[in-house]
Scaffold this active site. Structure first.
Site, PDB file in Angstrom:
ATOM      1  N   ARG A   1      48.480  -7.127  11.302  1.00 54.33           N
ATOM      2  CA  ARG A   1      47.042  -7.323  11.532  1.00 54.33           C
ATOM      3  C   ARG A   1      46.574  -8.503  10.670  1.00 54.33           C
ATOM      4  NH1 ARG A   1      47.046  -1.456  12.562  1.00 54.33           N
ATOM      5  NH2 ARG A   1      45.707  -1.122  14.384  1.00 54.33           N
TER       6      ARG A   1
ATOM      7  N   ARG B   1      47.198  -2.627  21.014  1.00 55.09           N
ATOM      8  CA  ARG B   1      47.401  -3.821  20.203  1.00 55.09           C
ATOM      9  C   ARG B   1      47.672  -5.053  21.058  1.00 55.09           C
ATOM     10  NH1 ARG B   1      48.651  -3.785  15.108  1.00 55.09           N
ATOM     11  NH2 ARG B   1      48.145  -5.979  15.411  1.00 55.09           N
TER      12      ARG B   1
ATOM     13  N   GLU C   1      57.626  20.951   0.551  1.00 58.69           N
ATOM     14  CA  GLU C   1      57.031  22.207   0.072  1.00 58.69           C
ATOM     15  C   GLU C   1      56.985  23.254   1.183  1.00 58.69           C
ATOM     16  OE1 GLU C   1      53.493  21.437  -2.274  1.00 58.69           O
ATOM     17  OE2 GLU C   1      54.609  20.132  -3.633  1.00 58.69           O
TER      18      GLU C   1
ATOM     19  N   HIS D   1      51.602  21.058  -4.544  1.00 58.49           N
ATOM     20  CA  HIS D   1      50.628  20.198  -3.853  1.00 58.49           C
ATOM     21  C   HIS D   1      49.886  20.913  -2.728  1.00 58.49           C
ATOM     22  CE1 HIS D   1      53.432  17.250  -5.652  1.00 58.49           C
ATOM     23  NE2 HIS D   1      52.346  16.521  -5.793  1.00 58.49           N
TER      24      HIS D   1
HETATM   25  N1  URA Z   1      47.599   4.502  13.388  1.00 59.56           N
HETATM   26  C1  URA Z   1      48.356   3.433  13.091  1.00 59.56           C
HETATM   27  O1  URA Z   1      49.237   3.500  12.239  1.00 59.56           O
HETATM   28  N2  URA Z   1      48.115   2.266  13.737  1.00 59.56           N
HETATM   29  C2  URA Z   1      47.146   2.138  14.649  1.00 59.56           C
HETATM   30  O2  URA Z   1      46.960   1.046  15.193  1.00 59.56           O
HETATM   31  C3  URA Z   1      46.358   3.268  14.966  1.00 59.56           C
HETATM   32  C4  URA Z   1      46.616   4.439  14.312  1.00 59.56           C
END
Ligand code: URA
Length: 258
Positions: free
Chosen positions: A169, A224, A81, A8
């Site tokens: 989300r 978040r 790898e 890969h």
């Molecule tokens: N990467 C993630 O997994 N989540 C995020 O909110 C931002 C970057």
């Protein structure tokens, strides 16, 4: 020789020139910039699927920069790898979503251990096995971040197979988050988890199982506690901070007696 080239990553031992250290961004687009930040004479090695690699020299040591793509499965391929080619030390640099309300952006987060919300690491060790970073490499990252005077946090990351439902989300195609993940953001906040990303658990478990070293530093591109969607305006600074931190951390690590 073709048979010496790994399937890969399209790399051979000869191409690596004895590099024992690999920096692992997720994004192939970040590899060249990172390698050239370490060494203006860094050179392109290979590109196949999500795996793009460049070779740099830092303080007399060869350093491979190789992208992993997103998520545990491709990280597992990359680490398998590269380990077979003699790499013993892996530092992931990534972007992340901060989840604690008191984390202001820009913030660099050094991960000491990961919540295993991935699937790939369970193919290497049962879920009771911890996903922990290498102590010396992590200390080098923390020392670098402090020396550079960057806003930072050090602690636990939730490493998740999905960007959308697994990171709770709702602004998505279906708008639905399965019950398993409803309320999970709040719970991780209560459990003092700092951030979400998608690769560290797989990386840490495989490195530990193989007897190798791995560490992780990430730049937060979204809080978040305030928003669901990452802010591209902070990406340039986020990437630069990662390059600065990993370069200084490697210099600290290389200077240490082995
Ligand atoms: N990467 C993630 O997994 N989540 C995020 O909110 C931002 C970057």
């Amino acid at each position: 020789m073709a048979h010496d080239v790994k399937y890969h990553v399209h790399l051979s031992q000869e191409m690596l020139e004895d590099a024992r250290v690999a920096i692992l961004p997720g994004d192939p687009g970040r590899v060249e910039k990172t390698a050239q930040f370490l060494d203006p004479d860094a050179r392109f090695l290979a590109s196949n699927r999500e795996f793009t690699s460049w070779l740099a020299t830092l303080d007399g040591r060869k350093v491979l920069v190789c992208s992993t793509g997103i998520g545990g499965p491709s990280v597992s391929i990359c680490v398998e790898e590269l380990a077979a080619l003699g790499v013993t030390c892996f530092i992931r640099i990534g972007t992340t979503g901060a989840i604690q309300a008191d984390i202001d952006l820009p913030c660099v987060i050094v991960t000491t251990g990961a919540v295993r919300l991935d699937g790939a690491s369970t193919h290497y060790a049962p879920i009771e096995y911890p996903a922990v970073a290498d102590l010396e490499l992590t200390n080098a990252l923390v020392a670098a971040v402090k020396e550079l005077g960057l806003n930072h946090r050090v602690g636990i990351t939730a490493a998740c197979d999905t960007f959308y439902p697994g990171q709770e989300r709702y602004d998505t195609f279906s708008g639905y988050v399965p019950r398993r993940f409803q309320g999970s953001l709040d719970e991780w906040q209560h459990l003092k988890v700092l951030n979400y990303e998608m690769e560290s658990a797989t990386l840490f478990v495989i490195a530990s199982v193989f007897g190798l070293k791995a560490a992780m530093v990430a730049s937060a591109i979204v809080s978040r506690a305030r928003a669901e969607t990452p802010d591209d305006a902070v990406l340039v600074e986020a990437e630069l901070n990662l390059a600065r931190v990993v370069k200084r951390a490697l210099q600290i690590h290389i200077a240490q007696p082995s």
